[in-house]
Design a protein around this motif. Structure first.
Motif, PDB file in Angstrom:
ATOM      1  N   GLN A  95     -38.509  24.382  38.021  1.00  0.00           N
ATOM      2  CA  GLN A  95     -38.880  24.710  36.643  1.00  0.00           C
ATOM      3  C   GLN A  95     -38.866  23.486  35.722  1.00  0.00           C
ATOM      4  OE1 GLN A  95     -39.944  27.935  35.948  1.00  0.00           O
ATOM      5  NE2 GLN A  95     -39.757  27.937  38.184  1.00  0.00           N
ATOM      6  N   ASP A 152     -34.406  33.801  23.438  1.00  0.00           N
ATOM      7  CA  ASP A 152     -35.634  33.833  24.233  1.00  0.00           C
ATOM      8  C   ASP A 152     -36.049  32.386  24.527  1.00  0.00           C
ATOM      9  OD1 ASP A 152     -38.042  34.233  25.453  1.00  0.00           O
ATOM     10  OD2 ASP A 152     -39.087  34.991  23.660  1.00  0.00           O
ATOM     11  N   GLN A 195     -30.847  36.366  38.500  1.00  0.00           N
ATOM     12  CA  GLN A 195     -32.063  35.898  37.841  1.00  0.00           C
ATOM     13  C   GLN A 195     -33.079  35.477  38.883  1.00  0.00           C
ATOM     14  OE1 GLN A 195     -30.484  32.793  35.413  1.00  0.00           O
ATOM     15  NE2 GLN A 195     -29.655  34.173  33.860  1.00  0.00           N
ATOM     16  N   SER A 240     -29.579  34.309  29.025  1.00  0.00           N
ATOM     17  CA  SER A 240     -29.656  33.508  27.807  1.00  0.00           C
ATOM     18  C   SER A 240     -29.508  34.400  26.586  1.00  0.00           C
ATOM     19  CB  SER A 240     -30.989  32.772  27.740  1.00  0.00           C
ATOM     20  OG  SER A 240     -31.128  32.102  26.509  1.00  0.00           O
ATOM     21  N   SER A 263     -38.081  31.642  27.115  1.00  0.00           N
ATOM     22  CA  SER A 263     -39.298  31.654  27.926  1.00  0.00           C
ATOM     23  C   SER A 263     -40.319  30.695  27.321  1.00  0.00           C
ATOM     24  CB  SER A 263     -39.880  33.064  27.994  1.00  0.00           C
ATOM     25  OG  SER A 263     -40.198  33.541  26.700  1.00  0.00           O
ATOM     26  N   GLY A 264     -40.994  29.984  28.174  1.00  0.00           N
ATOM     27  CA  GLY A 264     -41.996  29.028  27.712  1.00  0.00           C
ATOM     28  C   GLY A 264     -41.444  27.649  27.414  1.00  0.00           C
ATOM     29  N   LYS A 265     -40.111  27.531  27.395  1.00  0.00           N
ATOM     30  CA  LYS A 265     -39.519  26.202  27.176  1.00  0.00           C
ATOM     31  C   LYS A 265     -39.713  25.360  28.442  1.00  0.00           C
ATOM     32  CE  LYS A 265     -37.340  27.288  23.206  1.00  0.00           C
ATOM     33  NZ  LYS A 265     -37.553  26.605  21.917  1.00  0.00           N
ATOM     34  N   ARG A 266     -40.050  24.088  28.252  1.00  0.00           N
ATOM     35  CA  ARG A 266     -40.277  23.202  29.395  1.00  0.00           C
ATOM     36  C   ARG A 266     -39.277  22.052  29.372  1.00  0.00           C
ATOM     37  NH1 ARG A 266     -45.231  24.011  27.169  1.00  0.00           N
ATOM     38  NH2 ARG A 266     -45.454  21.840  26.503  1.00  0.00           N
ATOM     39  N   CYS A 314     -31.914  24.613  34.703  1.00  0.00           N
ATOM     40  CA  CYS A 314     -33.294  24.953  34.329  1.00  0.00           C
ATOM     41  C   CYS A 314     -33.958  25.916  35.308  1.00  0.00           C
ATOM     42  CB  CYS A 314     -34.149  23.684  34.253  1.00  0.00           C
ATOM     43  SG  CYS A 314     -33.509  22.430  33.139  1.00  0.00           S
TER      44      CYS A 314
END
Length: 548
Positions: free
Chosen positions: A166, A130, A116, A127, A132-135, A162
């Motif tokens: 990130q 999806d 990755q 994962s 993506s965009g998780k903080r 994480c």
């Protein structure tokens, strides 16, 4: 924004770290009022340790064979835009409750090996969802004086979970202090910094470097914190036996002493808890503080107080100056310690890492340079009273010029309403003095106007003298001090009455042609009132403090 707060503290809602997390969320909600927040207290959930059976990968893909509250956690992570991981530091890592939660995230991954981008370590698993965009944001407190170098294991763990870089983090040392009511003033300052970080995050999904720098500041210097921490256990250091809780409290108060406030004068503070019949001394010296039995040294300041009153003051439930004015406790001896209490024991002064330079962004010294000074207000009046009798027209012109220049001379200072009033009134009086035969009228009007300004200021929130001297007593906070305010109202009334009397006897003396005598009497009266003022401002607070 949808936010999942994962509270990994075994203390649940009593968590010290949770106070920081709540403050951060308050900051977010100030900006994003529609933010949705879910809180998951792991201490209240049944989440068993992972068995390592891998059934969630090959037998029941994406689903754990154990049926417990972990499914709620996974659903929350899939729902949220931001996960806040809130936890204390246990043995340099996360508490067991939170480690179980992290381990049980296995169903969220696929079993395949995958390289990755930016991954930490030598392998990874993709994962199942999806993400993506998780903080992610980590908020944690620890019991050491600093968080620095104590979170290596935590950051390594979340670098894997994480991805390095990130996630954001707020790590705070001295975490146990957030449960101490007596330290609320200082911990509230820090929590406000956390709120600011929340506001920034709501706007930019990041915390600024300036905010991070403030969040790294120590609540107290190392020596102060470690003394408080040692005292907090309530155990006698040499014998290991439990000590009197009142003595423990006194030791913690002594630990707050800011030795930078030492003014070459050693002080011995004796606190007598009148309802308990107990007393101890705190010696305040250049190298720190020491707690002694009562009577060990000759006390320079003595406080006689009921135990519950002193506790309430320490917790911020009642103001110390208000309690003193009401006679709830007594102070005898050197009262300067009480006047400058916050300098000796104040949280703001003891806080480490604060900038000492006091510079504003434009390079000017902060606060002190901005303080108003009475000399500017007096300069206008003194010039008028000296110059006009000597030179009449020339004196009046000189006074007008001075009134025009004084605001420029005070460009880097705050001007009070009394400064502005003085510049305007004296300028008008100077114009009046330029009129033929009006010099004496202008002088008498000046005495009367000056006196009325002092006298009428007693009816305002900020009497004339208080507008200038409050900066020696922590600024606007002094206006809430009933002893300070009463002393200043008395002095303002005294000066007002004096100048009204000066106006009256000056009218008689001028009409009798005794100009020189008038000037002598006026100067003598002013000097005597000045001497009285210097004496009264020390005598009156001490008298009230002693219950007289």
């Amino acid at each position: 924004m949808k936010i999942l707060l994962i509270n990994g503290s075994p203390k649940g809602d009593r968590s010290n770290t949770l106070k920081l997390s709540k403050a951060f969320l308050e900051g977010i909600l100030e900006i994003d009022k529609d933010a949705e927040i879910r809180q998951m207290n792991l201490s209240e959930k049944k989440i068993a340790p992972c068995r390592g059976c891998f059934a969630c990968w090959n037998k029941t893909p994406g689903k754990c064979v154990m049926t417990d509250d972990m499914q709620e956690g996974i659903e929350g992570e899939l729902w949220a835009d931001l996960m806040i991981w809130s936890f204390p530091l246990y043995y340099f890592s996360v508490p067991g409750l939170l480690k179980n939660f992290i381990d049980r995230q296995l169903p969220m991954n696929l079993p395949f090996m995958e390289e990755q981008e930016g991954q930490t370590g030598s392998g990874g698993h993709p994962s199942r969802y999806d993400m993506s965009g998780k903080r992610h944001l980590l908020i944690s407190t620890c019991g050491f004086y600093t968080a620095k170098n104590n979170y290596d294991s935590v950051t390594k763990l979340f670098d894997h979970v994480c991805g390095a870089g990130q996630y954001e983090s707020i790590f705070c040392g001295q975490g146990e202090l957030f449960r101490v009511p007596e330290l609320k003033a200082r911990t509230d300052e820090y929590l406000e910094c956390v709120r600011q970080a929340g506001r920034e995050y709501a706007q930019k999904q990041a915390i600024s470097e300036d905010a991070k720098e403030k969040l790294r500041e120590l609540l107290y210097p190392r020596d102060v914190f470690e003394k408080m921490a040692d005292a907090s256990w309530g155990v006698e250091k040499k014998s290991g036996e439990k000590e009197d809780p009142v003595l423990t409290f006194t030791r913690q108060m002594a630990a707050l002493y800011n030795k930078d406030s030492f003014d070459q004068k050693e002080r011995v503070l004796e606190i007598r808890y009148t309802d308990l019949g107990k007393a101890w001394q705190i010696v305040l010296g250049k190298d720190g503080s020491t707690v002694l039995d009562a009577g060990s040294r000759e006390a320079t300041t003595v406080i006689e107080t009921p135990w519950d009153v002193w506790q309430s003051i320490a917790r911020g439930e009642i103001r110390g100056d208000a309690a003193l004015a009401k006679g709830m406790y007594r102070v005898t001896g050197d009262f300067s310690l009480m006047i400058h209490w916050d300098d000796f024991f104040g949280a703001a002064n003891a806080a480490a890492g604060k900038e000492k330079s006091g510079k504003n962004s434009d390079g000017r010294t902060a606060e002190k340079e901005k303080q108003p000074q009475m000399i500017f207000m007096l300069a206008a009046w003194i010039t008028f009273w000296v110059a006009v009798p000597v030179g009449e027209n020339v004196g009046a012109v000189v006074t007008l010029a001075i009134c025009a220049c004084l605001p420029l001379a005070a460009w880097n200072r705050k001007l009070t309403v009394y400064d502005r009033l003085s510049f305007g009134i004296v300028a008008l009086l100077s114009v009046l003095a330029l009129q033929k035969g009006c010099v004496n009228i202008a002088l008498l009007a000046g005495y009367l106007g000056f006196g009325l300004m002092w006298l009428l200021s007693c009816l305002t929130k900020e009497p004339l003298c208080a507008a200038y001297v409050k900066y020696n007593y922590h600024g606007d906070d002094a206006l809430e001090n009933p002893i300070f305010m009463k002393a200043n109202r008395i002095l303002a009334a005294g000066w007002g009455i004096l100048y009204i009397l000066i106006a009256i006897w000056s009218a008689f003396l001028l009409s009798a042609g005794h100009t020189t005598l008038m000037q002598i009497l006026n100067n003598m009266a002013t000097v005597l009132m000045g001497i009285f003022t210097g004496w009264f401002e020390k005598w009156y607070p001490q008298r009230v403090a002693a219950g007289k």
